[in-house]
Design a protein around this motif. Structure first.
Motif, PDB file in Angstrom:
ATOM      1  N   TYR A 388      42.153 -22.075  -3.590  1.00 35.91           N
ATOM      2  CA  TYR A 388      42.823 -23.351  -3.830  1.00 35.91           C
ATOM      3  C   TYR A 388      42.372 -24.415  -2.830  1.00 35.91           C
ATOM      4  N   SER A 389      41.854 -23.969  -1.684  1.00 34.50           N
ATOM      5  CA  SER A 389      41.439 -24.888  -0.619  1.00 34.50           C
ATOM      6  C   SER A 389      40.054 -24.467  -0.134  1.00 34.50           C
ATOM      7  N   LEU A 505      43.794 -33.439  -4.513  1.00 39.60           N
ATOM      8  CA  LEU A 505      44.387 -32.100  -4.532  1.00 39.60           C
ATOM      9  C   LEU A 505      45.731 -32.039  -3.805  1.00 39.60           C
ATOM     10  N   ARG A 507      49.356 -31.741  -2.822  1.00 38.41           N
ATOM     11  CA  ARG A 507      50.525 -31.200  -3.509  1.00 38.41           C
ATOM     12  C   ARG A 507      51.698 -31.243  -2.525  1.00 38.41           C
ATOM     13  N   GLU A 519      49.198 -23.212  -4.941  1.00 37.68           N
ATOM     14  CA  GLU A 519      48.308 -24.374  -4.996  1.00 37.68           C
ATOM     15  C   GLU A 519      48.703 -25.396  -3.939  1.00 37.68           C
ATOM     16  N   ASN A 523      47.486 -27.300   0.499  1.00 35.04           N
ATOM     17  CA  ASN A 523      47.064 -28.598  -0.049  1.00 35.04           C
ATOM     18  C   ASN A 523      48.187 -29.617   0.009  1.00 35.04           C
ATOM     19  N   CYS A 743      48.844 -34.843  -9.084  1.00 39.39           N
ATOM     20  CA  CYS A 743      49.714 -33.666  -8.986  1.00 39.39           C
ATOM     21  C   CYS A 743      50.923 -33.786  -9.896  1.00 39.39           C
TER      22      CYS A 743
END
Length: 746
Positions: A388-389, A505, A507, A519, A523, A743
């Motif tokens: 995810y990162s 990205l 969140r 996720e 992030n 998001c």
């Protein structure tokens, strides 16, 4: 190796003075460990936490035993939601009108006492949880099966009383006094604990209370002019120590409720604040030795030299890059605090394996330490094992850790007279630093690149990892600009976010229907452990008042939100609509969150930084204006420093060196630094006026041995002025509108 304790000096009421009233509206988490493999979790009035309720009750060695309990008096169920609740460091008390319930988890035993006072009728208890079933009864002890694991639960009344089951409620007489609950591998073991409780409960309780009192007095002694500050620091030390356990030898739980195991990365991030600054050197030594035992020594493995990331019952895993550098760096920190040079000889082969394994399999021509995509601390992946990162192949914090690992290796090699490796490793470190400054900085960004990708291109997502890499370049103006950028884009009043607000990205909410939980993990979610390095960099830049705003906020949070007295793992980056504080998420009590709050207090606000292998001590206090007076102890080597601080017409720092002597450097900015030799039992007094620093050394009879005056340093005055300009009016990050952010739109 800990300093000697004198039990006659224990403050008998310090733990009771720490008791916290919890309102039904607050409904806070309460947690205890037995300092071994068991923890008990509940909420004060009603266990309803969306992430943690599953773990309510007693948990042992990653097995859920039972999910809490319900008490009855006569036919009436006691309603915790109507009770008055007090949390103490060592117990919980609920007042149900005229009845008083107390919950104790005893040290080093799988044993609970749940007492009920002022009872006039028969009492009853049920143990909650799927599979928790009554088995049988023997000699006024009832046996139950657990939720999971190969365990047996034994329950008896505190006072002699017959027991009987009535509609799944275990009933006892009015004079029973409550219940003992013990857990063992067999009926005999569990019953044996019940008998021990009946025989020794007073001593077991006294031992638990005395351990905590002596810990606060001798390892974490602190008083101040601010009672709320003192209370918060005492609680943070107690809840930190709660996670220093003996599940598989000495270790530090990564966090509760999920991480009641030893993680290499978490262990060594937490080690300074958890045990070094409080002088628990024997525990630190045992932790280092236990992880060294599990080092990968297979030269044909690509993980050769690595320390495990996870060390738990039945599981050893090497899938991390940063755990091993942190192990070597903390070995060095341990030696600096303890003076234990014997461990250098014992673990020098492990130091060699750790560095040579990286050189053999992971280091490129520029000296960078390469790594897989999810082998940094930002390791969350989706169901297809995609990160995810993304942070491969050379993340900035990994390079900084590798650089410091190499320098620690040089430190140990020089002690071992290993000139070949000292020169080799220093050469790689110099090459690495040279290339880092060229590759991770550019004129277009007032902060460092987060990583170099596989094509050697810098990737400039703004993340907090850059704060770990300030030793990798020398441009002080750039450091100040990077600090400001990080603070205003990533550092919220409640902590440091893992990604900046403008990134596609980003969140901001950890638990939301808009995207998967993991996720957001790296992030946007706030990680409280990152507060430590953020505050450290601010203090190094002369901005301790700014750093203290965040420090004070975390103290407030420990006293008012979440688990009583401790800090959680994560928070949302943004408050939900209508709230003014972000939501707490992740583990309710996280070791590195507590530990970094404590580390930065000792090492950067108090400024106590020993290096006993070189027999030196730096004292660089940066105490915020709000604190008018302090008294505290710091354990180093086999001795202790007793210190006081007072801010009046002049600022006075006093340090008495109990059974320890060394070369001391006094660093009070912006004055010239002062160095002098201090022998055991001498006192050092530093008086600070506007343009003069007066340093006086006294012998143990308080006779003056030396007086030194230090004036302002022109270069330091200029440096502070530049930093003050570059960091003038710096503010916390502020939530932005999400109306058009990907998001939410998604």
């Amino acid at each position: 190796m800990n300093s000697n304790s004198n039990s006659n000096q224990v403050h008998p009421s310090i733990l009771d003075e720490m008791k916290m009233f919890i309102s039904p509206e607050a409904n806070r988490s309460i947690s205890f460990t037995n300092k071994e493999a068991a923890f008990y979790f509940t909420q004060s009035h009603h266990t309803n936490h969306v992430e943690h309720a599953f773990f309510e009750g007693l948990n042992i060695a990653k097995n859920r035993i039972f999910g809490g309990y319900t008490l009855f008096v006569g036919e009436q169920k006691l309603d915790n939601r109507q009770s008055e609740v007090w949390a103490y460091p060592y117990k919980m008390v609920r007042n149900h009108a005229d009845l008083t319930e107390e919950l104790w988890l005893l040290d080093y035993h799988n044993l609970l006492e749940i007492s009920l006072a002022n009872v006039q009728e028969a009492i009853g208890i049920t143990l909650r949880g799927e599979n928790v079933t009554y088995i049988n009864q023997l000699d006024q002890i009832a046996f139950f099966s657990p939720i999971e694991g190969d365990w047996v639960i034994a329950v008896s009344a505190i006072n002699p009383s017959p027991l009987h089951m009535d509609n799944e409620i275990l009933m006892a007489d009015a004079n029973a006094g409550g219940y003992y609950i013990a857990v063992g591998k067999t009926n005999e073991a569990a019953a044996g604990l019940i008998l021990k409780a009946k025989r020794d409960i007073g001593a077991l309780k006294d031992e638990r209370v005395k351990r905590m009192e002596e810990f606060l007095h001798h390892n974490a002694h602190l008083t101040s002019s601010d009672d709320t500050f003192t209370l918060a620091m005492n609680w943070l030390n107690i809840t930190m120590d709660q996670l220093v356990t003996r599940q598989q030898g000495d270790g530090i739980y990564a966090g509760l409720p999920w991480f009641n195991e030893y993680w290499g990365r978490d262990q060594f991030i937490a080690l300074p604040g958890a045990v070094l600054v409080t002088g628990q050197f024997e525990t630190a030594r045992n932790i280092l030795l236990s992880f060294a035992e599990f080092q990968n020594t297979d030269e044909d493995s690509k993980y050769f030299g690595r320390i495990p990331n996870i060390l738990s019952p039945g599981k050893v895993d090497y899938h991390t890059t940063d755990g091993t550098p942190r192990f070597i760096i903390q070995l060095q920190d341990y030696v600096k605090y303890s003076g234990d040079t014997a461990i250098i000889k014992e673990l020098y082969p492990n130091v060699q394996y750790s560095i040579e394994g990286s050189i053999k399999y992971w280091v490129d021509d520029k000296g960078y330490l390469k790594h897989a995509d999810n082998e940094t601390w930002m390791d969350a992946r989706d169901g297809n094992l995609e990160s995810y990162s993304p942070r491969d192949t050379r993340a900035n914090d990994i390079q900084a850790l590798w650089y410091n690992q190499l320098l620690a290796g040089v430190y140990f090699a020089e002690y071992m007279n290993d000139k070949v490796n000292a020169d080799k490793w220093k050469g790689i470190a110099d090459t690495l630093k040279h290339h880092f400054e060229l590759d991770f900085c550019d004129q277009a960004h007032p902060y460092l690149a987060d990583r170099l990708d596989a094509e050697d291109k810098p990737e400039f997502s703004l993340r907090p990892n850059q704060l770990f890499a300030f030793e990798m370049f020398n441009d002080n103006d750039f450091k100040a600009r990077a600090i400001r950028t990080a603070w205003e884009e990533l550092v919220y009043p409640w902590g440091v976010a893992s990604l900046d607000r403008h990134h596609p990205l980003f969140r901001p909410f950890h638990l939301t229907p808009h995207y998967p939980k993991d996720e957001a993990y790296h992030n946007g979610a706030v990680w409280i452990w990152l507060n430590g390095i953020a505050m450290q960099r601010m203090i190094e830049a002369g901005q301790e008042e700014t750093a203290y705003q965040l420090f004070k906020n975390m103290n407030w949070q420990a006293l008012n939100l979440g688990v009583v007295g401790g800090l959680c793992e994560n928070m949302d980056a943004y408050p939900v609509e209508g709230e003014n504080w972000a939501k707490l998420t992740g583990a309710y009590l996280q070791a590195w969150s507590n530990a970094e709050q404590l580390r930065v207090w000792y090492q950067y606000f108090l400024g106590i930084r020993p290096d006993l292998i070189n027999n030196t001590l730096t004292i660089a206090p940066r105490i915020p204006q709000e604190l008018e007076s302090l008294a505290y102890n710091v354990n180093i080597g086999k001795g202790q420093i007793e210190a006081t601080y007072n801010r009046g017409l002049e600022v006075t720092y006093a340090y008495t060196f109990k059974n320890v002597g060394l070369e001391v450097m006094i660093d009070v900015s912006p004055f010239e630094k002062v160095s002098l030799e201090v022998k055991p039992n001498m006192e050092l007094v530093v008086r600070q006026e506007e343009h003069l620093l007066a340093v006086t050394l006294y012998d143990e009879n308080h006779q003056i041995l030396k007086e030194i005056q230090s004036g302002l340093s022109e270069s330091r005055v200029m440096h502070n002025k530049q930093n003050n300009e570059l960091l003038k009016d710096v503010e916390f990050a502020k939530p932005l509108s999400l109306d058009n952010h990907p998001c939410i739109k998604r």
